[in-house]
Scaffold this active site. Structure first.
Site, PDB file in Angstrom:
ATOM      1  NE  ARG A   1     -38.564-110.210  20.603  1.00  0.00           N
ATOM      2  CZ  ARG A   1     -38.777-111.069  21.585  1.00  0.00           C
ATOM      3  NH1 ARG A   1     -38.066-110.980  22.686  1.00  0.00           N
ATOM      4  NH2 ARG A   1     -39.682-112.014  21.471  1.00  0.00           N
TER       5      ARG A   1
ATOM      6  CD  GLU B   1     -52.460-107.357  12.578  1.00  0.00           C
ATOM      7  OE1 GLU B   1     -52.339-106.460  13.426  1.00  0.00           O
ATOM      8  OE2 GLU B   1     -52.037-108.517  12.744  1.00  0.00           O
TER       9      GLU B   1
ATOM     10  CD  GLN C   1     -50.430-111.288  22.895  1.00  0.00           C
ATOM     11  OE1 GLN C   1     -49.357-111.571  22.411  1.00  0.00           O
ATOM     12  NE2 GLN C   1     -50.728-111.609  24.125  1.00  0.00           N
TER      13      GLN C   1
ATOM     14  CB  ALA D   1     -39.920-103.377  20.028  1.00  0.00           C
TER      15      ALA D   1
HETATM   16  P1  FAD Z   1     -40.410-106.048  22.738  1.00  0.00           P
HETATM   17  O1  FAD Z   1     -41.066-104.763  23.049  1.00  0.00           O
HETATM   18  O2  FAD Z   1     -38.957-106.051  22.469  1.00  0.00           O
HETATM   19  O3  FAD Z   1     -40.744-107.037  23.960  1.00  0.00           O
HETATM   20  C1  FAD Z   1     -40.402-108.424  23.905  1.00  0.00           C
HETATM   21  C2  FAD Z   1     -40.084-108.922  25.313  1.00  0.00           C
HETATM   22  O4  FAD Z   1     -38.865-108.316  25.761  1.00  0.00           O
HETATM   23  C3  FAD Z   1     -41.123-108.553  26.372  1.00  0.00           C
HETATM   24  O5  FAD Z   1     -41.193-109.613  27.274  1.00  0.00           O
HETATM   25  C4  FAD Z   1     -40.562-107.296  27.046  1.00  0.00           C
HETATM   26  O6  FAD Z   1     -40.988-107.159  28.385  1.00  0.00           O
HETATM   27  C5  FAD Z   1     -39.061-107.560  26.959  1.00  0.00           C
HETATM   28  N1  FAD Z   1     -38.269-106.333  26.807  1.00  0.00           N
HETATM   29  C6  FAD Z   1     -38.559-105.247  26.057  1.00  0.00           C
HETATM   30  N2  FAD Z   1     -37.584-104.331  26.126  1.00  0.00           N
HETATM   31  C7  FAD Z   1     -36.629-104.864  26.950  1.00  0.00           C
HETATM   32  C8  FAD Z   1     -35.365-104.417  27.407  1.00  0.00           C
HETATM   33  N3  FAD Z   1     -34.878-103.220  27.042  1.00  0.00           N
HETATM   34  N4  FAD Z   1     -34.660-105.224  28.225  1.00  0.00           N
HETATM   35  C9  FAD Z   1     -35.128-106.447  28.612  1.00  0.00           C
HETATM   36  N5  FAD Z   1     -36.323-106.918  28.206  1.00  0.00           N
HETATM   37  C10 FAD Z   1     -37.057-106.148  27.375  1.00  0.00           C
HETATM   38  N6  FAD Z   1     -44.633-110.215  14.866  1.00  0.00           N
HETATM   39  C11 FAD Z   1     -44.119-110.281  13.615  1.00  0.00           C
HETATM   40  O7  FAD Z   1     -43.133-110.992  13.397  1.00  0.00           O
HETATM   41  N7  FAD Z   1     -44.701-109.596  12.573  1.00  0.00           N
HETATM   42  C12 FAD Z   1     -45.779-108.797  12.736  1.00  0.00           C
HETATM   43  O8  FAD Z   1     -46.277-108.202  11.775  1.00  0.00           O
HETATM   44  C13 FAD Z   1     -46.334-108.680  14.046  1.00  0.00           C
HETATM   45  N8  FAD Z   1     -47.390-107.864  14.303  1.00  0.00           N
HETATM   46  C14 FAD Z   1     -47.829-107.691  15.598  1.00  0.00           C
HETATM   47  C15 FAD Z   1     -48.851-106.766  15.855  1.00  0.00           C
HETATM   48  C16 FAD Z   1     -49.297-106.558  17.157  1.00  0.00           C
HETATM   49  C17 FAD Z   1     -50.383-105.527  17.400  1.00  0.00           C
HETATM   50  C18 FAD Z   1     -48.748-107.312  18.224  1.00  0.00           C
HETATM   51  C19 FAD Z   1     -49.262-107.143  19.622  1.00  0.00           C
HETATM   52  C20 FAD Z   1     -47.742-108.240  17.981  1.00  0.00           C
HETATM   53  C21 FAD Z   1     -47.256-108.433  16.671  1.00  0.00           C
HETATM   54  N9  FAD Z   1     -46.224-109.327  16.383  1.00  0.00           N
HETATM   55  C22 FAD Z   1     -45.713-109.433  15.106  1.00  0.00           C
HETATM   56  C23 FAD Z   1     -45.674-110.191  17.446  1.00  0.00           C
HETATM   57  C24 FAD Z   1     -44.422-109.604  18.121  1.00  0.00           C
HETATM   58  O9  FAD Z   1     -43.365-109.519  17.215  1.00  0.00           O
HETATM   59  C25 FAD Z   1     -44.076-110.573  19.256  1.00  0.00           C
HETATM   60  O10 FAD Z   1     -45.063-110.507  20.252  1.00  0.00           O
HETATM   61  C26 FAD Z   1     -42.684-110.420  19.862  1.00  0.00           C
HETATM   62  O11 FAD Z   1     -42.448-111.543  20.707  1.00  0.00           O
HETATM   63  C27 FAD Z   1     -42.492-109.180  20.719  1.00  0.00           C
HETATM   64  O12 FAD Z   1     -42.502-108.050  19.981  1.00  0.00           O
HETATM   65  P2  FAD Z   1     -42.450-106.604  20.688  1.00  0.00           P
HETATM   66  O13 FAD Z   1     -42.290-105.613  19.615  1.00  0.00           O
HETATM   67  O14 FAD Z   1     -43.564-106.437  21.634  1.00  0.00           O
HETATM   68  O15 FAD Z   1     -41.066-106.786  21.503  1.00  0.00           O
END
Ligand code: FAD
Length: 286
Positions: free
Chosen positions: A107, A16, A175, A122
């Protein structure tokens, strides 16, 4: 190339990188790509926001270069926060002709000045991309072995992860974590809820103490005693800390591969030296 297919053939090894905040630093990342050639990573993912530049063009430009100048498979990160559906269409319609069809759909995190967009979680972004682009896009999602920092509890977090997979994510990247046991427990929870897609373990070699402390504050991962002892002992000796960090990451990776992990995703922090040393140590295992 659909990166989800790679897992059928081997233990996937990917890297990455992040677009530097300043345009003037772009050359440094292109130099890094030259140095990564020896590694032949299965893919390189490019972040969007998250500590690097939050300009999607920067992500797209780097992904484009990765494909066309270096022959790598590129994954573009796409954080839905603040975006409208039309923005997502525009971004993906720009990426596809570049040969970038693998998207890590996230997200993202609240930033100052961000307006409300069309994607609360997300899963909403994943459903939208799947509905609109079908199999033209391979969707990857993020996951959290120790639970996402905002999650009420680990069970709910894994249930939401399953929703992302059901909505169309065909592979997952974790993560960073420093305790492999938390990854193994997480894998068991995934098995229990029926998550069957490949899960790559995200490994971050410690390069400096401040960087790790900042990241740990942001995402709340456990720091095992063995790891904190390394940081305390070598905090004033950057070379020793780097070498011990590399050794720690190699130890984690060897254990994960031995236990049959689907893949390793190395958070390179744009440092080809560290990535090369780790790859050199594990290349015969993958
Ligand atoms: P989600 O899957 O939406 O989860 C976020 C929170 O909401 C979690 O606590 C989950 O339990 C909860 N949740 C999910 N769906 C629901 C629902 N339907 N109802 C209620 N609660 C729900 N960030 C960036 O800005 N840019 C990047 O390039 C980037 N790259 C990353 C790469 C990796 C491999 C990882 C692990 C993280 C990365 N991040 C990045 C960070 C990420 O954007 C953050 O961790 C963010 O807070 C959550 O993203 P997510 O896609 O996991 O969100």
């Amino acid at each position: 190339m659909n990166t989800a297919d790679l897992f059928k053939q081997k233990t996937v090894f990917s890297l990455e990188v992040f677009p530097p905040k300043r345009e003037s630093s772009l050359q440094s990342i292109y130099n890094a790509f030259e140095n990564l050639k020896e590694i032949h990573p299965d893919f390189i993912s490019v972040t969007y926001g998250a500590g690097g530049s939050s300009n999607i063009n920067a992500t797209a430009n780097i992904a484009d270069r990765l494909v066309h100048n270096y022959g790598y498979t590129a994954v573009a990160h796409l954080a839905g926060i603040g975006l409208k559906k039309a923005d997502v269409d525009h971004i993906i319609d720009n990426l596809l002709p570049m040969g970038v069809n693998n998207i890590l759909a996230l997200r993202g995190d609240e930033r100052e000045g961000i307006e409300k967009g069309d994607f609360e979680h997300a899963v909403d972004l994943i459903s939208y991309i799947k509905g609109k682009y079908g199999d033209k896009v391979n969707i990857i999602a993020a996951c959290y072995p120790e639970g996402h920092i905002e999650a009420h509890n680990i069970v709910e977090d894994v249930k939401h992860l399953k929703e992302k997979v059901d909505a169309g994510a065909s592979q997952l990247i974790t993560q960073l974590f420093f305790n492999n046991d938390s990854f193994y427990r997480f894998k068991e929870r995934c098995d229990l809820v029926g998550i069957k897609v490949p899960i790559q373990a995200g490994i971050m070699p410690v390069a400096n103490k401040k960087q790790i402390e900042r990241i740990v504050t942001l995402c709340g991962v456990e720091l095992p005693t063995k790891f904190t002892k390394i940081m305390s002992r070598y905090e004033d000796n950057p070379e020793a800390l780097r070498d011990a960090g590399i050794a720690y990451a190699i130890d984690q990776i060897v254990d994960l591969i031995t236990q049959g992990v689907d893949g390793i995703h190395l958070y390179t922090m744009n440092n080809p030296y560290i990535a090369t040393r780790i790859h050199e140590a594990i290349k015969n295992l993958i």
